[in-house]
Scaffold this active site. Structure first.
Site, PDB file in Angstrom:
ATOM      1  N   ASP A   1      43.954 -85.482 -13.537  1.00 38.03           N
ATOM      2  CA  ASP A   1      42.611 -85.779 -13.759  1.00 38.03           C
ATOM      3  C   ASP A   1      42.039 -86.626 -15.116  1.00 38.03           C
ATOM      4  O   ASP A   1      40.720 -86.354 -15.670  1.00 38.03           O
ATOM      5  CB  ASP A   1      42.055 -84.130 -14.100  1.00 38.03           C
ATOM      6  CG  ASP A   1      41.913 -83.341 -13.040  1.00 38.03           C
ATOM      7  OD1 ASP A   1      41.112 -83.630 -11.691  1.00 38.03           O
ATOM      8  OD2 ASP A   1      42.549 -82.356 -12.913  1.00 38.03           O
TER       9      ASP A   1
ATOM     10  N   GLU B   1      35.300 -87.924 -19.848  1.00 34.75           N
ATOM     11  CA  GLU B   1      34.271 -87.239 -20.667  1.00 34.75           C
ATOM     12  C   GLU B   1      34.764 -85.966 -21.210  1.00 34.75           C
ATOM     13  O   GLU B   1      34.088 -85.295 -22.237  1.00 34.75           O
ATOM     14  CB  GLU B   1      32.913 -86.930 -19.703  1.00 34.75           C
ATOM     15  CG  GLU B   1      31.844 -86.139 -20.249  1.00 34.75           C
ATOM     16  CD  GLU B   1      30.893 -85.941 -19.474  1.00 34.75           C
ATOM     17  OE1 GLU B   1      29.585 -86.415 -19.595  1.00 34.75           O
ATOM     18  OE2 GLU B   1      30.936 -85.316 -18.369  1.00 34.75           O
ATOM     19  N   ASP B   2      35.751 -85.368 -20.595  1.00 34.77           N
ATOM     20  CA  ASP B   2      36.022 -83.854 -20.779  1.00 34.77           C
ATOM     21  C   ASP B   2      36.890 -83.814 -22.209  1.00 34.77           C
ATOM     22  O   ASP B   2      36.693 -82.968 -23.030  1.00 34.77           O
ATOM     23  CB  ASP B   2      36.761 -83.335 -19.634  1.00 34.77           C
ATOM     24  CG  ASP B   2      35.928 -83.108 -18.518  1.00 34.77           C
ATOM     25  OD1 ASP B   2      34.655 -82.788 -18.819  1.00 34.77           O
ATOM     26  OD2 ASP B   2      36.182 -83.192 -17.529  1.00 34.77           O
TER      27      ASP B   2
ATOM     28  N   HIS C   1      31.043 -77.154 -14.790  1.00 35.25           N
ATOM     29  CA  HIS C   1      30.552 -77.445 -16.225  1.00 35.25           C
ATOM     30  C   HIS C   1      28.934 -77.408 -16.197  1.00 35.25           C
ATOM     31  O   HIS C   1      28.337 -77.568 -15.250  1.00 35.25           O
ATOM     32  CB  HIS C   1      30.799 -78.929 -16.591  1.00 35.25           C
ATOM     33  CG  HIS C   1      32.311 -79.053 -16.653  1.00 35.25           C
ATOM     34  ND1 HIS C   1      32.912 -80.283 -16.170  1.00 35.25           N
ATOM     35  CD2 HIS C   1      33.247 -78.634 -17.607  1.00 35.25           C
ATOM     36  CE1 HIS C   1      34.339 -80.344 -16.655  1.00 35.25           C
ATOM     37  NE2 HIS C   1      34.487 -79.308 -17.592  1.00 35.25           N
TER      38      HIS C   1
ATOM     39  N   ARG D   1      45.343 -80.572 -18.011  1.00 38.24           N
ATOM     40  CA  ARG D   1      44.577 -81.258 -18.609  1.00 38.24           C
ATOM     41  C   ARG D   1      44.544 -81.461 -20.346  1.00 38.24           C
ATOM     42  O   ARG D   1      44.179 -82.312 -20.783  1.00 38.24           O
ATOM     43  CB  ARG D   1      43.011 -80.809 -18.450  1.00 38.24           C
ATOM     44  CG  ARG D   1      42.787 -80.842 -16.924  1.00 38.24           C
ATOM     45  CD  ARG D   1      41.320 -81.550 -16.667  1.00 38.24           C
ATOM     46  NE  ARG D   1      40.939 -82.788 -17.173  1.00 38.24           N
ATOM     47  CZ  ARG D   1      39.832 -83.326 -17.128  1.00 38.24           C
ATOM     48  NH1 ARG D   1      38.784 -82.657 -16.565  1.00 38.24           N
ATOM     49  NH2 ARG D   1      39.478 -84.455 -17.415  1.00 38.24           N
TER      50      ARG D   1
ATOM     51  N   ILE E   1      37.052 -83.591  -6.003  1.00 40.28           N
ATOM     52  CA  ILE E   1      37.855 -82.874  -7.059  1.00 40.28           C
ATOM     53  C   ILE E   1      37.006 -82.436  -8.209  1.00 40.28           C
ATOM     54  O   ILE E   1      37.264 -82.492  -9.329  1.00 40.28           O
ATOM     55  CB  ILE E   1      39.270 -83.413  -7.553  1.00 40.28           C
ATOM     56  CG1 ILE E   1      39.083 -84.942  -7.963  1.00 40.28           C
ATOM     57  CG2 ILE E   1      40.319 -83.207  -6.314  1.00 40.28           C
ATOM     58  CD1 ILE E   1      40.191 -85.213  -8.857  1.00 40.28           C
TER      59      ILE E   1
ATOM     60  N   ARG F   1      35.732 -73.272 -18.807  1.00 41.78           N
ATOM     61  CA  ARG F   1      36.535 -74.346 -19.729  1.00 41.78           C
ATOM     62  C   ARG F   1      36.016 -74.386 -21.221  1.00 41.78           C
ATOM     63  O   ARG F   1      36.791 -74.798 -22.059  1.00 41.78           O
ATOM     64  CB  ARG F   1      36.026 -75.723 -19.127  1.00 41.78           C
ATOM     65  CG  ARG F   1      36.555 -75.998 -17.773  1.00 41.78           C
ATOM     66  CD  ARG F   1      38.052 -76.137 -17.387  1.00 41.78           C
ATOM     67  NE  ARG F   1      38.332 -76.073 -16.224  1.00 41.78           N
ATOM     68  CZ  ARG F   1      38.474 -77.298 -15.464  1.00 41.78           C
ATOM     69  NH1 ARG F   1      38.557 -78.265 -16.003  1.00 41.78           N
ATOM     70  NH2 ARG F   1      38.797 -77.135 -14.144  1.00 41.78           N
TER      71      ARG F   1
ATOM     72  N   CYS G   1      31.203 -87.708 -15.768  1.00 37.47           N
ATOM     73  CA  CYS G   1      32.749 -87.457 -16.258  1.00 37.47           C
ATOM     74  C   CYS G   1      33.591 -88.552 -16.196  1.00 37.47           C
ATOM     75  O   CYS G   1      34.676 -88.514 -16.989  1.00 37.47           O
ATOM     76  CB  CYS G   1      33.195 -86.274 -15.243  1.00 37.47           C
ATOM     77  SG  CYS G   1      33.110 -86.283 -13.766  1.00 37.47           S
TER      78      CYS G   1
HETATM   79  C1  CIR Z   1      38.712 -80.814 -13.342  1.00 36.17           C
HETATM   80  O1  CIR Z   1      38.508 -79.533 -12.553  1.00 36.17           O
HETATM   81  O2  CIR Z   1      38.767 -80.819 -14.526  1.00 36.17           O
HETATM   82  C2  CIR Z   1      38.611 -82.086 -12.784  1.00 36.17           C
HETATM   83  N1  CIR Z   1      38.942 -82.056 -11.418  1.00 36.17           N
HETATM   84  C3  CIR Z   1      36.856 -82.404 -12.628  1.00 36.17           C
HETATM   85  C4  CIR Z   1      36.363 -82.561 -14.033  1.00 36.17           C
HETATM   86  C5  CIR Z   1      35.157 -83.143 -13.931  1.00 36.17           C
HETATM   87  N2  CIR Z   1      34.544 -83.397 -15.413  1.00 36.17           N
HETATM   88  C6  CIR Z   1      33.254 -83.346 -15.563  1.00 36.17           C
HETATM   89  O3  CIR Z   1      32.312 -83.281 -14.849  1.00 36.17           O
HETATM   90  N3  CIR Z   1      32.842 -83.670 -16.747  1.00 36.17           N
END
Ligand code: CIR
Length: 260
Positions: A65, A70-71, A168, A90, A249, A138, A255
């Site tokens: 991922d 962004e995460d 999110h 992650r 996904i 998260r 993101c």
């Molecule tokens: C996840 O589940 O972490 C990734 N498949 C998708 C993350 C999406 N991130 C976001 O919207 N900031």
């Protein structure tokens, strides 16, 4: 005060993208890697067309991922916060993004969410000098508290919002600037959003809430005519961007980049 951006950081999707985490909240299926690469490259081109200098990182096969940059970090004008994903697959992304963040921020302006605090950037929505922080699977209360302790040192404020519908915060509410928000019907009832002009997105177009204002132009995911019309009627110039492969996904527009 409208946020203006000059830079973005992105990371190319890796082949392991097909193993990315998904709740299937926006649909089923496995991303097609080649098509994801094309969509990603188009996304980067749009950011560049809008004047951003984009730091493009290579795909990292260890982290399926990892294109969702962004995460693992939250970047602001004054400081950067390295987050702490509770997802085992992650969590290592935070160390990889740090090297790049260090190119733009002194160590004295880089902060870390630490265990038992958890956070991902998809839960952080900036509105002027205020951060709304989603409490989700998260991002936990301790992560939100640590975040608040950090940003208040720089003159920002923050508050929490429960995320009850899916992954999110920014999947269910987005700030378009100028006092305007796109919201799900659940977020429409959120007390802390009552002071904004809220536009409720139909349940069959929820994915399009995650549209993204870059310096006045709004990027809108391809295939959501009703949301597109809301945004156009508000007077924003728009750019339509295909993100279908990432949607499989749970990935959407914001993101795929860090903007600052
Ligand atoms: C996840 O589940 O972490 C990734 N498949 C998708 C993350 C999406 N991130 C976001 O919207 N900031």
């Amino acid at each position: 005060m409208t946020d203006m951006f000059t830079r973005a950081i992105t990371r190319k999707p890796c082949r392991a993208l097909v193993d990315g985490i998904t709740t299937s909240m926006f649909g089923e299926g496995t991303p097609d890697y080649e098509s994801a690469l094309k969509q990603h490259s188009n996304y980067v081109s749009v950011l560049k067309e809008l004047g951003l200098e984009v730091t493009e990182l290579d795909g990292d096969e260890r982290y399926p991922d990892s294109c969702f940059v962004e995460d693992p970090a939250v970047v602001t004008e004054k400081c950067a916060i390295i987050t702490n994903s509770p997802e085992i697959s992650r969590n290592g992304e935070r160390y990889e993004i740090l090297d790049t963040i260090r190119k733009f921020y002194d160590d004295s302006r880089i902060f870390y969410i630490e265990d038992p605090g958890t956070m991902e950037g998809g839960d952080v929505m900036k509105v002027g000098d205020h951060f709304f922080v989603g409490q989700s699977d998260r991002t936990n209360a301790e992560g939100a508290k640590q975040f608040n302790d950090i940003v208040t040192r720089f003159g920002y404020t923050s508050s929490t919002v429960p995320v009850t519908e899916g992954l999110h915060l920014k999947d269910f509410v987005i700030y378009l600037e100028n006092g305007n928000m796109l919201v799900s019907s659940v977020m429409d009832d959120e007390p802390s959003f009552q002071r904004y002009n809220r536009f409720v997105v139909d349940s069959d177009e929820l994915y399009a809430i995650n549209s993204m204002n870059i310096n006045g132009t709004v990027l809108v995911p391809e295939g959501y005519p009703k949301t597109l019309k809301i945004i156009e009627d508000l007077g924003y110039p728009v750019k339509i961007v295909g993100t279908d492969e990432f949607k499989k996904i749970d990935g959407s527009l914001t993101c795929l980049s860090l903007r600052f």
